[in-house]
Scaffold this motif. Structure first.
Motif, PDB file in Angstrom:
ATOM      1  N   LEU A  94       0.899  -1.038   0.054  1.00  0.00           N
ATOM      2  CA  LEU A  94      -0.008   0.063   0.168  1.00  0.00           C
ATOM      3  C   LEU A  94       0.701   1.198  -0.120  1.00  0.00           C
ATOM      4  O   LEU A  94       0.593   2.207  -0.615  1.00  0.00           O
ATOM      5  CB  LEU A  94      -0.899  -0.041   1.258  1.00  0.00           C
ATOM      6  CG  LEU A  94      -2.073  -1.016   1.011  1.00  0.00           C
ATOM      7  CD1 LEU A  94      -2.967  -0.988   2.484  1.00  0.00           C
ATOM      8  CD2 LEU A  94      -3.146  -0.520   0.030  1.00  0.00           C
ATOM      9  N   LYS A  95       1.681   1.057   0.763  1.00  0.00           N
ATOM     10  CA  LYS A  95       2.716   2.498   0.923  1.00  0.00           C
ATOM     11  C   LYS A  95       3.664   2.686  -0.386  1.00  0.00           C
ATOM     12  O   LYS A  95       3.552   3.946  -0.792  1.00  0.00           O
ATOM     13  CB  LYS A  95       3.814   2.298   2.039  1.00  0.00           C
ATOM     14  CG  LYS A  95       3.131   2.749   3.372  1.00  0.00           C
ATOM     15  CD  LYS A  95       4.289   2.321   4.420  1.00  0.00           C
ATOM     16  CE  LYS A  95       3.837   2.918   5.823  1.00  0.00           C
ATOM     17  NZ  LYS A  95       4.794   2.570   7.034  1.00  0.00           N
ATOM     18  N   GLU A  96       4.241   1.696  -1.021  1.00  0.00           N
ATOM     19  CA  GLU A  96       4.835   1.827  -2.134  1.00  0.00           C
ATOM     20  C   GLU A  96       3.789   1.921  -3.258  1.00  0.00           C
ATOM     21  O   GLU A  96       4.232   2.988  -4.366  1.00  0.00           O
ATOM     22  CB  GLU A  96       5.759   0.469  -2.370  1.00  0.00           C
ATOM     23  CG  GLU A  96       6.781   0.357  -1.522  1.00  0.00           C
ATOM     24  CD  GLU A  96       7.670  -0.924  -1.857  1.00  0.00           C
ATOM     25  OE1 GLU A  96       8.668  -1.069  -0.845  1.00  0.00           O
ATOM     26  OE2 GLU A  96       7.537  -1.719  -2.542  1.00  0.00           O
TER      27      GLU A  96
ATOM     28  N   ASP B 238      -8.216  -6.506  -3.742  1.00  0.00           N
ATOM     29  CA  ASP B 238      -8.441  -5.318  -2.777  1.00  0.00           C
ATOM     30  C   ASP B 238      -9.704  -5.704  -2.105  1.00  0.00           C
ATOM     31  O   ASP B 238      -9.984  -5.838  -0.677  1.00  0.00           O
ATOM     32  CB  ASP B 238      -8.846  -3.958  -3.333  1.00  0.00           C
ATOM     33  CG  ASP B 238      -7.668  -3.375  -3.833  1.00  0.00           C
ATOM     34  OD1 ASP B 238      -6.527  -3.085  -3.206  1.00  0.00           O
ATOM     35  OD2 ASP B 238      -7.495  -3.112  -5.095  1.00  0.00           O
ATOM     36  N   LEU B 239     -10.632  -6.684  -2.771  1.00  0.00           N
ATOM     37  CA  LEU B 239     -11.870  -7.064  -2.155  1.00  0.00           C
ATOM     38  C   LEU B 239     -11.707  -8.202  -1.111  1.00  0.00           C
ATOM     39  O   LEU B 239     -12.090  -8.075   0.028  1.00  0.00           O
ATOM     40  CB  LEU B 239     -12.844  -7.636  -3.189  1.00  0.00           C
ATOM     41  CG  LEU B 239     -13.166  -6.661  -4.333  1.00  0.00           C
ATOM     42  CD1 LEU B 239     -14.267  -7.115  -5.572  1.00  0.00           C
ATOM     43  CD2 LEU B 239     -14.216  -5.484  -3.812  1.00  0.00           C
ATOM     44  N   LEU B 240     -10.794  -9.049  -1.469  1.00  0.00           N
ATOM     45  CA  LEU B 240     -10.451 -10.124  -0.521  1.00  0.00           C
ATOM     46  C   LEU B 240      -9.754  -9.636   0.680  1.00  0.00           C
ATOM     47  O   LEU B 240     -10.229 -10.188   1.916  1.00  0.00           O
ATOM     48  CB  LEU B 240      -9.447 -11.135  -1.145  1.00  0.00           C
ATOM     49  CG  LEU B 240     -10.378 -12.318  -2.101  1.00  0.00           C
ATOM     50  CD1 LEU B 240     -11.131 -11.930  -3.098  1.00  0.00           C
ATOM     51  CD2 LEU B 240      -9.262 -13.261  -2.383  1.00  0.00           C
ATOM     52  N   VAL B 241      -8.797  -8.660   0.580  1.00  0.00           N
ATOM     53  CA  VAL B 241      -7.982  -8.274   1.837  1.00  0.00           C
ATOM     54  C   VAL B 241      -8.897  -7.488   2.538  1.00  0.00           C
ATOM     55  O   VAL B 241      -8.689  -7.737   3.865  1.00  0.00           O
ATOM     56  CB  VAL B 241      -6.808  -7.665   1.120  1.00  0.00           C
ATOM     57  CG1 VAL B 241      -6.173  -6.782   2.515  1.00  0.00           C
ATOM     58  CG2 VAL B 241      -5.743  -8.527   0.542  1.00  0.00           C
ATOM     59  N   ALA B 242      -9.824  -6.507   2.052  1.00  0.00           N
ATOM     60  CA  ALA B 242     -10.802  -5.890   2.634  1.00  0.00           C
ATOM     61  C   ALA B 242     -11.486  -6.471   3.581  1.00  0.00           C
ATOM     62  O   ALA B 242     -11.981  -6.402   4.703  1.00  0.00           O
ATOM     63  CB  ALA B 242     -11.337  -4.772   1.770  1.00  0.00           C
TER      64      ALA B 242
ATOM     65  N   HIS C 286      -7.532   1.179   4.159  1.00  0.00           N
ATOM     66  CA  HIS C 286      -7.671   0.452   2.947  1.00  0.00           C
ATOM     67  C   HIS C 286      -8.928  -0.180   3.062  1.00  0.00           C
ATOM     68  O   HIS C 286      -9.838  -0.019   1.907  1.00  0.00           O
ATOM     69  CB  HIS C 286      -6.524  -0.468   2.457  1.00  0.00           C
ATOM     70  CG  HIS C 286      -6.729  -1.383   1.615  1.00  0.00           C
ATOM     71  ND1 HIS C 286      -7.343  -2.804   1.744  1.00  0.00           N
ATOM     72  CD2 HIS C 286      -6.718  -1.491   0.197  1.00  0.00           C
ATOM     73  CE1 HIS C 286      -7.452  -3.285   0.497  1.00  0.00           C
ATOM     74  NE2 HIS C 286      -7.222  -2.575  -0.377  1.00  0.00           N
ATOM     75  N   GLN C 287      -9.469  -0.804   4.066  1.00  0.00           N
ATOM     76  CA  GLN C 287     -10.567  -1.379   4.238  1.00  0.00           C
ATOM     77  C   GLN C 287     -11.843  -0.542   4.033  1.00  0.00           C
ATOM     78  O   GLN C 287     -12.620  -0.508   3.390  1.00  0.00           O
ATOM     79  CB  GLN C 287     -10.721  -2.394   5.518  1.00  0.00           C
ATOM     80  CG  GLN C 287     -11.838  -3.017   5.808  1.00  0.00           C
ATOM     81  CD  GLN C 287     -12.928  -2.276   6.752  1.00  0.00           C
ATOM     82  OE1 GLN C 287     -12.492  -1.402   7.677  1.00  0.00           O
ATOM     83  NE2 GLN C 287     -14.146  -2.180   6.370  1.00  0.00           N
ATOM     84  N   GLN C 288     -11.564   0.586   4.677  1.00  0.00           N
ATOM     85  CA  GLN C 288     -12.743   1.639   4.682  1.00  0.00           C
ATOM     86  C   GLN C 288     -12.685   2.292   3.450  1.00  0.00           C
ATOM     87  O   GLN C 288     -13.957   2.397   2.740  1.00  0.00           O
ATOM     88  CB  GLN C 288     -12.188   2.728   5.516  1.00  0.00           C
ATOM     89  CG  GLN C 288     -12.050   2.417   7.052  1.00  0.00           C
ATOM     90  CD  GLN C 288     -12.813   3.464   7.977  1.00  0.00           C
ATOM     91  OE1 GLN C 288     -12.805   4.744   7.574  1.00  0.00           O
ATOM     92  NE2 GLN C 288     -13.536   3.311   8.907  1.00  0.00           N
ATOM     93  N   LYS C 289     -11.835   2.319   2.492  1.00  0.00           N
ATOM     94  CA  LYS C 289     -11.565   2.936   1.042  1.00  0.00           C
ATOM     95  C   LYS C 289     -12.598   1.792   0.252  1.00  0.00           C
ATOM     96  O   LYS C 289     -13.278   2.373  -0.621  1.00  0.00           O
ATOM     97  CB  LYS C 289     -10.290   2.989   0.645  1.00  0.00           C
ATOM     98  CG  LYS C 289     -10.303   3.637  -0.926  1.00  0.00           C
ATOM     99  CD  LYS C 289      -8.625   3.742  -1.037  1.00  0.00           C
ATOM    100  CE  LYS C 289      -8.656   4.193  -2.598  1.00  0.00           C
ATOM    101  NZ  LYS C 289      -8.738   5.718  -2.847  1.00  0.00           N
TER     102      LYS C 289
ATOM    103  N   GLY D 123      -3.708   4.129  -2.514  1.00  0.00           N
ATOM    104  CA  GLY D 123      -4.895   3.509  -1.829  1.00  0.00           C
ATOM    105  C   GLY D 123      -5.327   2.178  -1.942  1.00  0.00           C
ATOM    106  O   GLY D 123      -5.951   1.610  -1.217  1.00  0.00           O
ATOM    107  N   PHE D 124      -4.918   1.700  -3.296  1.00  0.00           N
ATOM    108  CA  PHE D 124      -5.446   0.222  -3.580  1.00  0.00           C
ATOM    109  C   PHE D 124      -3.945  -0.549  -3.583  1.00  0.00           C
ATOM    110  O   PHE D 124      -2.894   0.124  -3.569  1.00  0.00           O
ATOM    111  CB  PHE D 124      -5.669   0.470  -5.151  1.00  0.00           C
ATOM    112  CG  PHE D 124      -7.079   1.202  -5.436  1.00  0.00           C
ATOM    113  CD1 PHE D 124      -8.373   0.646  -4.766  1.00  0.00           C
ATOM    114  CD2 PHE D 124      -6.933   2.291  -6.027  1.00  0.00           C
ATOM    115  CE1 PHE D 124      -9.404   1.517  -4.991  1.00  0.00           C
ATOM    116  CE2 PHE D 124      -8.173   3.123  -6.129  1.00  0.00           C
ATOM    117  CZ  PHE D 124      -9.249   2.614  -5.571  1.00  0.00           C
ATOM    118  N   LEU D 125      -4.096  -1.730  -3.571  1.00  0.00           N
ATOM    119  CA  LEU D 125      -3.080  -2.568  -3.487  1.00  0.00           C
ATOM    120  C   LEU D 125      -2.079  -2.668  -4.794  1.00  0.00           C
ATOM    121  O   LEU D 125      -0.783  -2.735  -4.552  1.00  0.00           O
ATOM    122  CB  LEU D 125      -3.323  -4.111  -2.890  1.00  0.00           C
ATOM    123  CG  LEU D 125      -3.660  -4.398  -1.687  1.00  0.00           C
ATOM    124  CD1 LEU D 125      -4.650  -5.481  -1.190  1.00  0.00           C
ATOM    125  CD2 LEU D 125      -2.381  -4.259  -0.462  1.00  0.00           C
TER     126      LEU D 125
END
Ligand code: GSH
Length: 206
Positions: free
Chosen positions: A140-142, A157-161, A184-187, A146-148
């Motif tokens: 996320l930082k690199e 993104d859906l699975l991790v969130a 990220h989850q909130q986004k 805001g997306f993976l």
């Protein structure tokens, strides 16, 4: 568009990623939730004797990640280049490895096995999250969007969130050191089609 029918147990589990890809795409699908008692009659007809599986145009496709990848490609959530697609796959595979590490905890948490759930939370879940959420944080930082991966939402993104949301509900303390993944989850869960799905999907414990 074909008629899509996704068959899985009446839980989130391995079927929820595909359901959320349909929701994100705004694509109608038949959400076929099969209770355990009915499953044994269907089992011989499933491609690998397991769920989930997807039916459309007279075809059957099994293995949740193969289904996710197929649907994500159909609807534009797989990554914008071959390399982005590969990065998404690598993160999804890492999430799968993480889930395997956590499995002893989940088995007891879900009531499928006996054990001390608090001890397993401390000794199995927390170390796995500490190790693996550091990797998700690094991505996320690199990446910085805001997306993976890339500049828009992908199926990983859906699975991790979803996993992050489950942790926040049941074991929030394991995520204390991971503000980027919480953001990220909130986004992801604020994307209108996903927000609507989360508000209207059947309520299940896992
Ligand atoms: N690698 C498969 C996937 O990701 O789809 C695993 C599928 C799987 O383990 N399915 C379980 C199942 O069908 C439910 S999560 N269990 C019932 C059975 O094996 O009879």
């Amino acid at each position: 568009m074909p008629h899509y029918k996704l068959t899985y147990f009446p839980i989130r589990g391995a079927g929820e990623g595909s359901r959320q890809i349909f929701a994100l795409a705004g694509q109608e699908f038949e959400d076929n939730r099969v209770p355990r008692e009915q499953w044994l009659t269907l089992k011989p007809t499933a491609p690998f004797g397991q769920m989930p599986y997807l039916e459309f145009d007279g075809k059957k496709l099994a293995q949740s990640y193969a289904i996710n990848r197929y649907l994500a490609r159909q609807f534009g959530f797989a990554g914008k280049s071959a390399f982005e697609e590969a990065l998404v796959d690598s993160l999804a595979d890492h999430l799968k490895d993480h889930m395997s590490e956590c499995r002893p905890y989940f088995v007891v948490f879900a009531g499928f096995g006996e054990g001390d759930v608090d001890k397993l939370r401390r000794e199995t879940l927390a170390p796995a999250v500490t190790k693996n959420y550091a990797f998700f944080t690094k991505f996320l930082k690199e990446n910085g969007s805001g997306f993976l991966v890339g500049s828009s939402v992908t199926w990983v993104d859906l699975l991790v969130a979803q996993h992050t949301a489950d942790l926040l509900k049941n074991s929030p303390e394991v995520l204390d050191a991971f503000p980027e993944v919480k953001a990220h989850q909130q986004k992801i869960h604020s994307i209108p089609n996903i927000k609507k799905w989360l508000e209207t999907r059947p309520e299940t414990p896992f």
